[in-house]
Design a protein around this motif. Sequence first.
Motif, PDB file in Angstrom:
ATOM      1  N   ASP A   1      23.559  40.468  84.363  1.00  0.00           N
ATOM      2  CA  ASP A   1      22.738  40.242  83.165  1.00  0.00           C
ATOM      3  C   ASP A   1      23.493  40.643  81.899  1.00  0.00           C
ATOM      4  N   THR A   2      24.224  41.745  81.970  1.00  0.00           N
ATOM      5  CA  THR A   2      24.945  42.233  80.797  1.00  0.00           C
ATOM      6  C   THR A   2      26.105  41.314  80.439  1.00  0.00           C
ATOM      7  N   ILE A   3      26.794  40.790  81.454  1.00  0.00           N
ATOM      8  CA  ILE A   3      27.882  39.839  81.198  1.00  0.00           C
ATOM      9  C   ILE A   3      27.360  38.634  80.416  1.00  0.00           C
ATOM     10  N   GLY A   4      26.244  38.074  80.876  1.00  0.00           N
ATOM     11  CA  GLY A   4      25.676  36.906  80.201  1.00  0.00           C
ATOM     12  C   GLY A   4      25.120  37.229  78.827  1.00  0.00           C
ATOM     13  N   ALA A   5      24.368  38.327  78.740  1.00  0.00           N
ATOM     14  CA  ALA A   5      23.702  38.673  77.481  1.00  0.00           C
ATOM     15  C   ALA A   5      24.696  39.029  76.381  1.00  0.00           C
ATOM     16  N   THR A   6      25.742  39.777  76.721  1.00  0.00           N
ATOM     17  CA  THR A   6      26.717  40.174  75.700  1.00  0.00           C
ATOM     18  C   THR A   6      27.554  38.987  75.233  1.00  0.00           C
ATOM     19  N   TYR A   7      27.808  38.050  76.136  1.00  0.00           N
ATOM     20  CA  TYR A   7      28.544  36.848  75.744  1.00  0.00           C
ATOM     21  C   TYR A   7      27.725  36.041  74.735  1.00  0.00           C
ATOM     22  N   GLU A   8      26.441  35.851  75.051  1.00  0.00           N
ATOM     23  CA  GLU A   8      25.567  35.121  74.133  1.00  0.00           C
ATOM     24  C   GLU A   8      25.446  35.855  72.805  1.00  0.00           C
ATOM     25  N   GLN A   9      25.341  37.177  72.862  1.00  0.00           N
ATOM     26  CA  GLN A   9      25.232  37.964  71.639  1.00  0.00           C
ATOM     27  C   GLN A   9      26.490  37.838  70.790  1.00  0.00           C
ATOM     28  N   SER A  10      27.649  37.797  71.445  1.00  0.00           N
ATOM     29  CA  SER A  10      28.907  37.703  70.700  1.00  0.00           C
ATOM     30  C   SER A  10      28.994  36.401  69.919  1.00  0.00           C
ATOM     31  N   MET A  11      28.422  35.332  70.460  1.00  0.00           N
ATOM     32  CA  MET A  11      28.476  34.042  69.775  1.00  0.00           C
ATOM     33  C   MET A  11      27.627  34.022  68.502  1.00  0.00           C
ATOM     34  N   LYS A  12      26.722  35.013  68.381  1.00  0.00           N
ATOM     35  CA  LYS A  12      25.860  35.101  67.191  1.00  0.00           C
ATOM     36  C   LYS A  12      26.354  36.158  66.209  1.00  0.00           C
ATOM     37  N   ASP A  13      27.417  36.865  66.588  1.00  0.00           N
ATOM     38  CA  ASP A  13      27.983  37.869  65.703  1.00  0.00           C
ATOM     39  C   ASP A  13      28.479  37.211  64.412  1.00  0.00           C
ATOM     40  N   ARG A  14      28.286  37.878  63.289  1.00  0.00           N
ATOM     41  CA  ARG A  14      28.627  37.252  61.994  1.00  0.00           C
ATOM     42  C   ARG A  14      30.101  36.870  61.892  1.00  0.00           C
ATOM     43  N   SER A  15      30.974  37.748  62.396  1.00  0.00           N
ATOM     44  CA  SER A  15      32.405  37.436  62.327  1.00  0.00           C
ATOM     45  C   SER A  15      32.749  36.229  63.190  1.00  0.00           C
ATOM     46  N   VAL A  16      32.064  36.096  64.321  1.00  0.00           N
ATOM     47  CA  VAL A  16      32.318  34.973  65.226  1.00  0.00           C
ATOM     48  C   VAL A  16      31.741  33.683  64.645  1.00  0.00           C
ATOM     49  N   VAL A  17      30.556  33.783  64.052  1.00  0.00           N
ATOM     50  CA  VAL A  17      29.968  32.600  63.407  1.00  0.00           C
ATOM     51  C   VAL A  17      30.900  32.080  62.314  1.00  0.00           C
ATOM     52  N   ARG A  18      31.495  32.997  61.553  1.00  0.00           N
ATOM     53  CA  ARG A  18      32.420  32.584  60.487  1.00  0.00           C
ATOM     54  C   ARG A  18      33.655  31.899  61.058  1.00  0.00           C
ATOM     55  N   VAL A  19      34.203  32.465  62.130  1.00  0.00           N
ATOM     56  CA  VAL A  19      35.421  31.872  62.691  1.00  0.00           C
ATOM     57  C   VAL A  19      35.109  30.563  63.404  1.00  0.00           C
ATOM     58  N   PHE A  20      33.909  30.433  63.959  1.00  0.00           N
ATOM     59  CA  PHE A  20      33.487  29.147  64.518  1.00  0.00           C
ATOM     60  C   PHE A  20      33.463  28.093  63.410  1.00  0.00           C
ATOM     61  N   ARG A  21      32.947  28.487  62.254  1.00  0.00           N
ATOM     62  CA  ARG A  21      32.860  27.545  61.133  1.00  0.00           C
ATOM     63  C   ARG A  21      34.252  27.097  60.696  1.00  0.00           C
ATOM     64  N   ALA A  22      35.179  28.046  60.634  1.00  0.00           N
ATOM     65  CA  ALA A  22      36.556  27.708  60.243  1.00  0.00           C
ATOM     66  C   ALA A  22      37.210  26.806  61.274  1.00  0.00           C
ATOM     67  N   TRP A  23      36.979  27.107  62.555  1.00  0.00           N
ATOM     68  CA  TRP A  23      37.520  26.269  63.634  1.00  0.00           C
ATOM     69  C   TRP A  23      36.929  24.858  63.540  1.00  0.00           C
ATOM     70  N   SER A  24      35.634  24.777  63.303  1.00  0.00           N
ATOM     71  CA  SER A  24      34.948  23.481  63.223  1.00  0.00           C
ATOM     72  C   SER A  24      35.498  22.638  62.080  1.00  0.00           C
ATOM     73  N   VAL A  25      35.771  23.277  60.931  1.00  0.00           N
ATOM     74  CA  VAL A  25      36.354  22.564  59.791  1.00  0.00           C
ATOM     75  C   VAL A  25      37.736  22.036  60.152  1.00  0.00           C
ATOM     76  N   CYS A  26      38.518  22.874  60.838  1.00  0.00           N
ATOM     77  CA  CYS A  26      39.861  22.467  61.274  1.00  0.00           C
ATOM     78  C   CYS A  26      39.776  21.265  62.212  1.00  0.00           C
ATOM     79  N   MET A  27      38.843  21.303  63.141  1.00  0.00           N
ATOM     80  CA  MET A  27      38.680  20.184  64.076  1.00  0.00           C
ATOM     81  C   MET A  27      38.221  18.922  63.348  1.00  0.00           C
TER      82      MET A  27
END
Length: 253
Positions: free
Chosen positions: A138-164
């Motif tokens: 449960d912790t493996i799944g929950a922390t992974y999902e939580q990491s995808m909502k982290d502000r720093s990760v959301v920002r880097v996702f946005r930068a990656w998406s722009v690059c793509m």
Amino acid sequence: MSISVPLDDYDPSPAELEVIDAAEDVLTRVCMRRQGLSWKLLPRAAARDAEPRNRRRYGVVEPGIARVYGYHLPADRPTVARRAAAEAKRRKALDEAEKKAAYGPEGRPGKTTGGCLKEAEERLLEDVPDADFDLLDDTIGATYEQSMKDRSVVRVFRAWSVCMKRAGYHYADPMQALTDERWLKGSRVSKAEIRQAGTDVRCKKSTDLVPVWNAAENRIQRAAVKKHSPAFTKLRRAQRAWMAAAHRVLAKS
């Protein structure tokens, strides 16, 4: 590329799972022989040939893999492939009595309601102390999902998406690209897939996506382990005992 997270300490790696599988194979042969049945041991897979841990945790990250396989899984390394082929050959050669003895009443792997494979799993765990493995999963799944909502990760996702997007690819995050149905329909790797996977890897590199995401996930996982410290101490003890039991079985075989 080596990727690690704190919860790796509590979960067997692919190389460790190969050791556990080999030990269970030995114990299965003991059980089958007790019933007067044969069971050919599979060749061992070398630790160096095991799938690297967390290889696709953040999507495709290796340029060499992207150039050959795109988003498809890489081919098994030699000793892992040899073991898989030997297992398929052994399974095909079993008669009905041997199948039921090995796999249980349903007579097929993946449906073990009994049989020698189930007995082997249980025997290997006999001396392993109790631990909350559901908490780990449960912790493996929950922390992974939580990491995808982290502000720093959301920002880097946005930068990656722009690059793509500059290259004509439209995805909100790397996992959308990895699981795009176009790449999952068959075994053939197209030139279009290889081009996109290569762009994906380059965009991850230029935006520092992997280190940013990994740092966030490490922080979140460390907090989760600290919150349930006694339970994770038991999980580490169980993990070590499980591996020790597997090595003892193999040493005696």
